[in-house]
Every structure is written in C-alpha cells, then in structure tokens.
Design an enzyme around this catalytic site. Structure first.
Site, PDB file in Angstrom:
ATOM      1  N   GLU A 107     -12.157  -3.243   4.529  1.00 60.99           N
ATOM      2  CA  GLU A 107     -12.530  -2.669   5.657  1.00 60.99           C
ATOM      3  C   GLU A 107     -13.581  -1.836   5.826  1.00 60.99           C
ATOM      4  OE1 GLU A 107      -9.033  -0.925   7.779  1.00 60.99           O
ATOM      5  OE2 GLU A 107      -7.867  -2.506   7.442  1.00 60.99           O
ATOM      6  N   GLU A 153       1.114  -1.098   0.070  1.00 67.70           N
ATOM      7  CA  GLU A 153       0.032  -0.089   0.056  1.00 67.70           C
ATOM      8  C   GLU A 153       0.987   1.370  -0.014  1.00 67.70           C
ATOM      9  OE1 GLU A 153      -3.630   1.937   2.240  1.00 67.70           O
ATOM     10  OE2 GLU A 153      -2.765   0.499   3.344  1.00 67.70           O
TER      11      GLU A 153
END
Length: 861
Positions: free
Chosen positions: A414, A70
């Site tokens: 998420e 990321e």
C-alpha cells in the site's frame, strides 16, 4: 491494511444491512432490524440460470483462496501465538504504547512476610543483545519471615487474565541466574485473580548458577479459570534475575513447542487455505527501515524477518504499528511451519523502503536498499536453501531441514508514492529474478481500488511485465454488489491479480452476502484473479483496531463471523474450472441522487459562509449567510464545536473528527450547492456534503483529506465510504475557496474557484442475485453457487442443457438468515445448513431463499 481517508476506516460506524444501505435509489426497501417486527413477506422474483456444462471456462488454481495474517487486533501475542504470559521479557515500552512500562502486566508480591524490590534493568548482565531488559529481584532474606516466605512477581496474562482448563497441562519456563552460591529456590504457581485460590499445585525450581540458564517444569490445572495469574516467588536472600518467563498450554496446534493456540489455528485450517500471506499489512513497511539498534527504545522499526528467527530468547521485540508491543515469538519460521501444516503456499511480504498506510516517505540510502535486497535473498535461502547454506542451516537448526518450498514473494504494501515505490521494487525484483528465477515477485497497486496511485502503479507494473499485482480495498456492501464485473474487463495478457485484502465494512450477514456475491465474479475471472484473501483474519474482542474481522476470540473461546462462514463455503467448494453460465438480471430502476446538504471537518478548524442551493431553473431552494445564526442547521451532540463567528459558520475544534452538520430537504434532486470555505487550522481541509440522507448515507467532497495530501469525492453508505473520483488537490490555510457542486440525475460536476475540478456518474446498479458455476472433477459434480441478497425469494429456472446427464438428487449447503444478524460468542445464527433437493433434471426450478448463499452440487456428465 488500507487506512482509507481522513475518517480512518478502523473508526467507521458499522455498516447497515445490504438492503438498508441501498438507499432510495436502489432495488428494495430496507429490512427489519434484528430487534424489530419481521418484514412482510415479499413476492418471489423470477430468474433464469442457463449453464453450458459442455464448455470449460477458466481453470481455478488450488491456491485461489487463502488467508492473510497481520498482527492487528492482538492477533499474535494474546491471540494465535499460544504464549499465556504478557510482556514475558520485560521489553514493553512507551514506544509501543503511551501507557506501557517494562512492568506492564507484572506486579510485585510477597509471601510469609518477606520483603524485597523488583526492578527491570538493562545492563551487562542481560540475557541476549536483542533481549536486553530483565527483572532483578533483590531479596531481603528470611529474617523475621515465616515458613515459605518469598518475594516475587505476578503476571496477569492477556486481557482479563490467564485462561486454564481443569486437567490440562501447562509448560512453564524461565531464564534465570542467582548470585547465591547455594542457589535460589523459585516457587511457581497459578492462582485466581484474588490470589486466594490455587488453580494448580505449585512448581518448585532451584536456580543454581550465576549464568543464564533455562529452567522448565509443568503445572496441571485442577480448577478452571479465565482470570488466572502466574506467580513466580523467590526465596532466601541475595539477587535473582529473571527473563523470558513463559507459560504455554501443552496442547498447542499439532503439539508444536512455541506453538499456536489450537482453536484459532484449527479454524484457520478448516478454511483449507491455498496460501498464507504474512506478516502484514501496514506493519511491514511503516517505521524505520534501519537495522535493529538495541539501545534506541524510541525507534519503531519496520518488520524485518531476521529479527524474528532463531532461539526465541534471542529475538527482538518491536513497537507494533497498531499501537502495542509485538514479541516476535511468532516469527518467520513459525509462519512457514504453519503454512506447511495447513497445506498453504507461503507468501511473505517484505518492506520496499517506502512507507504506506497513510504515510509518504521514501528512503534514498543506497546502502540501506542494498542491505534490504540482500536480506530478501537471504530470506529465500532461509526458506528454500540446502542445509549446507548459511540460512538453510539456520532453518535446519530450528527444526526443519527440508525446504519450505517458497514460490511467491511480495515486495511492499500500500505505498502512496508510486514512482518511488516502483523504483525500489524494481531493484528487489531484478536481484531476486537474477538468482531465483523460479520465484514470482509480486508488486502492488496502493491502498484503494481506484485513483491516481492505483492507476499509476498498474501502469508501471504492466509496462514492466510484473507477474502479479496486489490489490487492496475495503468498501461498503453496496460497492461489492455494484462491482461484480470489475475484473471482466482486465487485460488477459497483463499481470495477474492478487486480491490481498478486501472486505465490506461490517460483520453482519448483509456484509457476508455482498462479499459472497462479489466472489462469484472473482471465480468467473479466475484466469485474471489468481489469489484472494479476506482481511483481517483475527480480532481479540477487547482490543480491536479494525473492524470487520473474519475470526473473533477472547481468552476462552473463538468463533467465526458471518463472513467466515461465507468464506469457508467458497474456500472448501472451489472446483477445478469455471463452467460458463448466465443469469437474468433483477429488474431495477436507478433514481436520481437525492438529499440535503452538509458541512463537515476532520481534525481541522474551518469556516463556511454564503451557502446557497438553487434549482436548475434558478429558483433558490436554500440560502444562509449566517447573519441570523445557525437555526437552519442540524448537528448531533458531540460533533465538533460549531458556532457563528463574524458572520461565518465556524467549527473551531481542530481535533474533532466527522463533525457533519446538515440543512435542507432530503428529497431535493437536481440542484447546485455553492459555499465559501476557509481552512483555519489543523491537519486536513474541509468537507462539503450533498445527497445527504443522514450522517451515514451521503456524498461529500473531501478537499484536503488524507493529511492534506489529496482530494476526493467519497460516497458513504451505511457509514462505509468508497472513493468515486480524486486528484492531488491540497488546501491552503486562511484562503477562502469558492465551491460549487452541480447535481443532475446521477451525474455530478464539481467546481473549485470557478474551474471544473472533476465529475462522476454514479449509475451502477447493486445487483442482489449473483451466481457462478464450477466443476469438481474428482466428484463429477457441477457446483452451482447462488447468492440472493434481497428480501424476495429467487424462483429460478435452471437449464443444464439437453445433452447433460444429471442425477436427480442435489446436495445443498445453505447460509441463510436475517441480514442484520451477527455471529457472537453467545450465538452464531449464521451457520451452514445441509440438505438435499430431489428434483434435478436437465431443466428444473429451484427457489433460493431471501438473504441466502446456496451451493448446489449436482452429479452431471
């Protein structure tokens, strides 16, 4: 990337060593810190380890362990992406960071007395529709100027400057145009930070046309520097425009143009990852899901793969969720190429049109959903389609006519709105499976290891027969030592688990030990846990949004954390299947929850009154109605603005975080804590602490946390928090709440306004001795993997069975050291040590060192 509670886990205090965070209720006393005197030698603890080589447990897939990339901690620009120029296309903006301007990292400069102006413009003369801004140099000409006069700009690179190594070649390129028919000369140089010393011989380029043209050349460093500057100076008069000013080291990973920083890519490749999950993380599903709209500089878009492919000069830039600009020079094509280069399965994540990472917003536009679903189908075509297809042809034009072999694709990350997320996930899944039944579509279970969101998403995924669910959690080392058996009870017929993000909260060897102990449980359950990746992968030392991290770097060098060394040991010694084994437990006792009490706030002003602590027999242990001031309370300097106001204890700073004040006796056990609490203003509710040992080791009832969206009891161990019980309770401003917390042994019951809110029993044992055994068919070896996360050596009698033929010599790889040790640029004390053990038999004894991870390879039939 899970943001956690109101504390925001990126801001947590470093976790202490495993043994110090076990607290008084656990196995062993705390160890010496790195700077204190060595602890006395602890007597060895005896264990047995029984292995059954005749039986085969679950098969372990080659893709079991992978890496998750990321763009956090400047992992891409200024990190893995090898570009040395910062803000090369002048697209930086306040939307990225409040301090940014289009000239961030650039400074005008002049030589020989020349003058001019440098202005970033967005006009019809732009290079590309998604690369709109460019630099316009207005040159005043040579009148009165000396030889070699010119006006231009200097780029400071990333962090401290541009790092160059003597003798190495650097590839320069720029897109430029001039309004002078005779052309404009450019002089390109590398100089030190003062500008006085040339690091390389200059490069001379002639810009010849008023059409955007790419000009290239090379610079060879004759002097090394970590603080270099790139200079681009134009001579003559008129106007010259510049864009995509670029400098790459010639030596990238595998020599690829627009490539990757070699040392970082090599460290990732050395892990031999089975998969590469990309591009995130929180940056995938946060921000607008709309298509790119060039003039709207204040828009923060979610990460959309079509922005990131094609010629780099035509790609967009975007405001990164983590507070800076991302250039998309490292885009989907480069991710796929990197996965192929390191032998990893590509696993992209696309936005599901529901925000996550602490945000709660779902998009209801059916046309927008349709476009994103189609974008996902186009992504599969880009990865796997033939060169005759639209997107397969684009892949081929970028240099890779063969398909990349995409097999897995995750939708969302998420999300905090489980039903809204799953409705949209289903639309993606149905569309993908209709056209590409060979692609496994991965769902997720939200931002934590437990709770209402987690339970609801697992219920939905299970009912729908989703093939794989992505779990994320970041917890204390103790949690990992307590939860080795987490997946033992998972449904073997249900969805498989992709543990896409996990880590214990710090970078010390104690954290690596806890993670390694947990990984033995992942391998033991390889029939359920099919994929697992530590996170985050990379962190630049001067720009850290999250800690811990696996690989650290600066402009000059890089190094693996203690967790990197542990992950590498597991990832390069997996084995083909589990061999059943059983170890004896560590003798342990579980003491009652004990500690003082506390009050706190987080980005909120609150008032507290009538605090009492009573024993079960009714004796008063503590009382404070604040009529006599706050003399019974202890608070650290800088933790909020506490004062007694109108007979209540008030924290008045609505921006202060973690303002914990404490009172009472840390030895208290079995008591009732009562308090009246009122939120006055701010984003959250209030926090009532119990079982307080210190500011990093306690429990607290977090009422109205996470932006006043839910409430939970959190347990802090060494500064790292984990959730024990939660619900959706929110807190009203101006209302006085009656709070009661009843602590009995390890059981706690919580009451709000006289009604039972919830309860929990915190009785898990942190087991420091964990093991798993696997078989490597290619070598004919048993791999005995043992983690001993305690002060004492583990004297272990290992029984391989009488029918097992074994070679007498085992080959060992060991990580061992001070649990407080941390790998840094200056020193990496936690490194693998290889040795042999000449004493293997069907039964034999081996003593595993304290604070160690040992992999023992034994030839066995």
């Amino acid at each position: 990337m899970a943001l956690g509670g109101p504390h925001g886990r990126a801001r947590l205090a470093p976790a202490l060593s495993i043994l110090s965070v076990l607290l008084a209720a656990t196995l062993l006393p705390p160890p010496a810190t790195a700077s204190s005197a060595p602890a006395p030698e602890t007597a060895a603890v005896d264990y047995t380890l029984t292995v059954d080589p005749a039986r085969a447990g679950p098969a372990i897939d080659d893709t079991m362990y992978g890496v998750f990339f990321e763009d956090i901690n400047h992992a891409a620009d200024g990190g893995l992406y090898a570009e040395l120029v910062q803000n090369r296309s002048f697209e930086f903006d306040r939307a990225d960071h409040a301090s940014y301007t289009p000239m961030t990292a650039w400074t005008p400069t002049a030589t020989g007395g020349a003058t001019g102006t440098a202005e970033v413009v967005d006009d019809d003369g732009r290079l590309a529709e998604r690369n709109r801004r460019h630099l316009r140099l207005s040159l005043d000409g040579p009148a009165g100027a000396g030889a070699g006069a010119g006006f231009g700009v200097v780029n400071s690179g990333h962090a401290s400057g541009i790092t160059v190594r003597a003798g190495e070649t650097y590839d320069f390129s720029v897109w430029a145009r001039t309004d002078r028919s005779s052309g404009t000369p450019l002089t390109v140089g590398l100089r030190d930070a003062s500008g006085d010393t040339a690091l390389a011989d200059p490069l001379h380029i002639a810009v010849r046309t008023d059409h955007w043209t790419r000009y290239t050349g090379t610079l060879t460093a004759r002097t090394a520097s970590t603080a270099g500057r790139l200079t681009v100076i134009a001579g003559g008069s008129g106007t010259v425009r510049l864009d995509m000013v670029s400098l790459f080291p010639r030596e990238t990973f595998r020599g690829r143009p627009n490539g990757l920083r070699k040392d970082l890519a090599e460290k990732i490749a050395a892990l031999k990852p089975g998969f590469l999950r990309f591009p995130g993380g929180c940056l995938v599903n946060t921000g607008s899901h709309e298509a790119y709209e060039a003039p709207d500089w204040e828009r923060r878009r979610s990460y959309q793969w079509k922005d990131t492919v094609g010629p780099v000069e035509q790609r967009a830039t975007n405001a990164n969720f983590w507070g800076y600009n991302q250039s998309y020079g490292l885009g989907y094509f480069e991710y796929f190429q990197f996965a192929k280069d390191i032998g990893a399965m590509p696993l992209p994540v696309v936005p599901a049109l529901v925000t996550g990472c602490g945000q709660k917003r779902a998009t209801d536009d059916p046309e927008l959903l349709r476009r994103h679903v189609q974008d996902t189908l186009d992504l599969i075509e880009f990865a796997n389609g033939p060169v005759t297809s639209t997107w397969g042809a684009k892949r081929a034009a970028m240099g890779h006519p063969k398909p990349f072999g995409l097999t897995h694709l995750a939708v969302g990350n998420e999300e905090n709105l489980p039903d809204a997320y799953f409705e949209r996930f289903t639309a993606f899944r149905q569309a993908v499976e209709a056209e590409h039944p060979e692609i496994a579509v991965v769902g997720n279970s939200g931002p934590d290891d437990t709770g209402q969101t987690f339970d609801r998403l697992w219920e939905l995924n299970r009912a729908a027969g989703v093939p794989m669910v992505d779990e994320h959690y970041y917890n204390s080392p103790r949690w990992f030592l307590e939860n080795n058996a987490r997946y033992d009870s998972y449904d073997r017929q249900g969805p498989k688990v992709f543990l896409g993000e996990y880590a214990s909260l710090d970078n010390r060897f104690s954290n690596a030990l806890a993670e390694a102990a947990y990984m033995t449980g992942l391998e033991r359950n390889a029939d359920v846990v099919k994929l697992a990746s530590y996170a985050p992968l990379l962190a630049r030392t001067d720009s850290v949004q999250w800690r811990p991290d696996m690989i650290w770097f600066d402009n000059r060098t890089s190094w693996g954390s203690t967790s990197y060394e542990a992950q590498k040991l597991f990832m390069t010694n997996v084995g083909d299947h589990v061999v059943p084994s059983q170890a004896s437990p560590t003798p342990a006792t579980v003491a009652p929850i004990g500690g003082a009490v506390g009050l706190s706030t987080w980005a909120t002003s609150a008032a507290y009154d009538d605090v009492t602590v009573t024993a079960p027999d009714g004796r008063t242990l503590f009382g404070d109605d604040f009529s006599g001031g706050d003399g019974q309370w202890t608070r650290a300097a800088g933790r909020g603005a506490w004062a007694v106001e109108d007979g209540a204890y008030v924290q008045s700073d609505a921006t202060a975080e973690d303002t914990l004040v404490t009172a009472g006796d840390p030895a208290w056990q079995d008591y009732d804590l009562r308090v009246k609490a009122t939120k006055r203003s701010g984003r959250e509710g209030f926090l009532i602490a119990f079982g307080v040992k210190d500011t990093g080791n306690h429990y607290w009832w977090n009422l109205g946390g996470w932006g006043n969206t839910r409430s939970a009891v959190e347990k802090a161990v060494g500064g790292a928090k984990q959730t024990l019980v939660e619900d959706g309770t929110t807190i009203e401003s101006g209302r006085a709440y009656d709070v009661r917390i009843a602590v009995r042994g390890r059981h706690v019951t919580l009451f709000l306004d006289g009604e039972e809110w919830g309860s929990f029993t915190d009785d898990k044992v942190a087991e420091p001795f964990r093991q798993v055994v696997t078989r490597d068919k290619a070598t004919g070896e048993l791999i005995v993997k043992v983690v001993n996360a305690q002060d004492a050596a583990a004297r272990t009698r290992i029984d391989l069975g009488r029918e097992t033929g074994v070679a007498p010599v085992a080959h060992l790889t060991t990580l061992q050291g001070d649990p407080a040790a941390e790998n840094t640029s200056a020193s990496q004390p936690i490194r693998p040590r290889r040795s042999t053990f000449d004493g293997v038999d069907t039964t034999f004894t081996y003593t595993f060192p304290p604070h160690s991870i040992t992999f023992m390879r034994i030839k066995a039939q």
